[in-house]
Design a protein around this motif. Structure first.
Motif, PDB file in Angstrom:
ATOM      1  N   PHE A 157      32.367 -23.049  52.562  1.00 44.22           N
ATOM      2  CA  PHE A 157      33.028 -23.149  53.864  1.00 44.22           C
ATOM      3  C   PHE A 157      32.153 -22.525  54.957  1.00 44.22           C
ATOM      4  O   PHE A 157      31.930 -23.126  56.003  1.00 44.22           O
ATOM      5  CB  PHE A 157      34.392 -22.442  53.771  1.00 44.22           C
ATOM      6  N   ALA A 158      31.619 -21.331  54.678  1.00 39.29           N
ATOM      7  CA  ALA A 158      30.765 -20.649  55.661  1.00 39.29           C
ATOM      8  C   ALA A 158      29.500 -21.464  55.944  1.00 39.29           C
ATOM      9  O   ALA A 158      29.073 -21.589  57.091  1.00 39.29           O
ATOM     10  CB  ALA A 158      30.397 -19.250  55.158  1.00 39.29           C
ATOM     11  N   ARG A 159      28.901 -22.027  54.896  1.00 43.93           N
ATOM     12  CA  ARG A 159      27.677 -22.812  55.064  1.00 43.93           C
ATOM     13  C   ARG A 159      27.928 -24.050  55.928  1.00 43.93           C
ATOM     14  O   ARG A 159      27.162 -24.351  56.837  1.00 43.93           O
ATOM     15  CB  ARG A 159      27.154 -23.231  53.687  1.00 43.93           C
ATOM     16  N   VAL A 160      29.011 -24.765  55.648  1.00 47.32           N
ATOM     17  CA  VAL A 160      29.322 -25.969  56.422  1.00 47.32           C
ATOM     18  C   VAL A 160      29.670 -25.613  57.862  1.00 47.32           C
ATOM     19  O   VAL A 160      29.238 -26.289  58.802  1.00 47.32           O
ATOM     20  CB  VAL A 160      30.448 -26.789  55.746  1.00 47.32           C
ATOM     21  N   LEU A 161      30.409 -24.531  58.057  1.00 49.33           N
ATOM     22  CA  LEU A 161      30.724 -24.088  59.421  1.00 49.33           C
ATOM     23  C   LEU A 161      29.444 -23.815  60.207  1.00 49.33           C
ATOM     24  O   LEU A 161      29.306 -24.231  61.359  1.00 49.33           O
ATOM     25  CB  LEU A 161      31.581 -22.813  59.389  1.00 49.33           C
ATOM     26  N   PHE A 162      28.514 -23.115  59.575  1.00 51.12           N
ATOM     27  CA  PHE A 162      27.251 -22.795  60.238  1.00 51.12           C
ATOM     28  C   PHE A 162      26.485 -24.074  60.581  1.00 51.12           C
ATOM     29  O   PHE A 162      25.999 -24.236  61.706  1.00 51.12           O
ATOM     30  CB  PHE A 162      26.398 -21.894  59.338  1.00 51.12           C
ATOM     31  N   ARG A 183      37.001 -31.411  56.705  1.00 52.52           N
ATOM     32  CA  ARG A 183      37.933 -30.445  57.277  1.00 52.52           C
ATOM     33  C   ARG A 183      37.334 -29.749  58.485  1.00 52.52           C
ATOM     34  O   ARG A 183      37.981 -29.596  59.518  1.00 52.52           O
ATOM     35  CB  ARG A 183      38.338 -29.383  56.240  1.00 52.52           C
ATOM     36  N   VAL A 184      36.076 -29.324  58.353  1.00 52.72           N
ATOM     37  CA  VAL A 184      35.423 -28.619  59.460  1.00 52.72           C
ATOM     38  C   VAL A 184      35.290 -29.530  60.672  1.00 52.72           C
ATOM     39  O   VAL A 184      35.491 -29.105  61.810  1.00 52.72           O
ATOM     40  CB  VAL A 184      34.057 -28.054  59.015  1.00 52.72           C
TER      41      VAL A 184
END
Length: 153
Positions: free
Chosen positions: A112-117, A81-82
């Protein structure tokens, strides 16, 4: 009458036809981390994601209630998704997770935050981290609760 357009087939199974899945992108809604500066490090990023996915699986192994949301497919799904959504869509997803305040909202937002980072989406990752803090304040932190139970029990 000349109505409507149902066009493509007779009675088949309905399929999802989102612009994201079809690879159609409009305007500036291109995926985070898709610029040229990331092309030379894609292999390294994939290795980091594989390690994070493995750690994620181990952290949540045997937790029956969470397996459906935080199983092996969940990390890969979040990563997909990201990588395929643009910053605006990712921001909307962040708000939707926080607004829903579902059973797995804290775990989902943390992932979600970890993958975005890791994918280099700093602005949306900061937004997700702030949402995570608000969710933890409102719903509690399942990981902290588990650590406390393990220490005291």
């Amino acid at each position: 009458g000349g109505g409507g357009g149902g066009g493509g087939g007779g009675g088949g199974i309905a399929t999802r036809r989102s612009r994201r899945l079809a690879g159609v992108r409009g305007g500036t809604d291109t995926p985070c981390g898709s610029g040229a500066e990331h092309d030379n490090t894609e292999e390294a990023r994939n290795e980091v994601h594989e390690a994070e996915a493995a750690a994620h699986r181990l952290r949540h192994a045997g937790e029956q209630e969470r397996v459906s949301v935080v199983g092996t497919a969940s990390y890969q799904h979040t990563l997909m998704r990201v990588r395929t959504m643009g910053p605006d869509a990712l921001s909307r997803r962040c708000k939707a997770i926080e607004r829903a305040k579902g059973k797995h909202a804290v775990v989902k937002m943390r992932l979600f935050a970890r993958v975005l980072f890791l994918e280099g989406c700093e602005a949306v990752a900061e937004e997700a981290a702030a949402s995570l803090e608000r969710l933890v304040a409102a719903l509690g932190d399942p990981e902290a609760d588990e650590e406390l139970a393990a220490v005291s029990g």
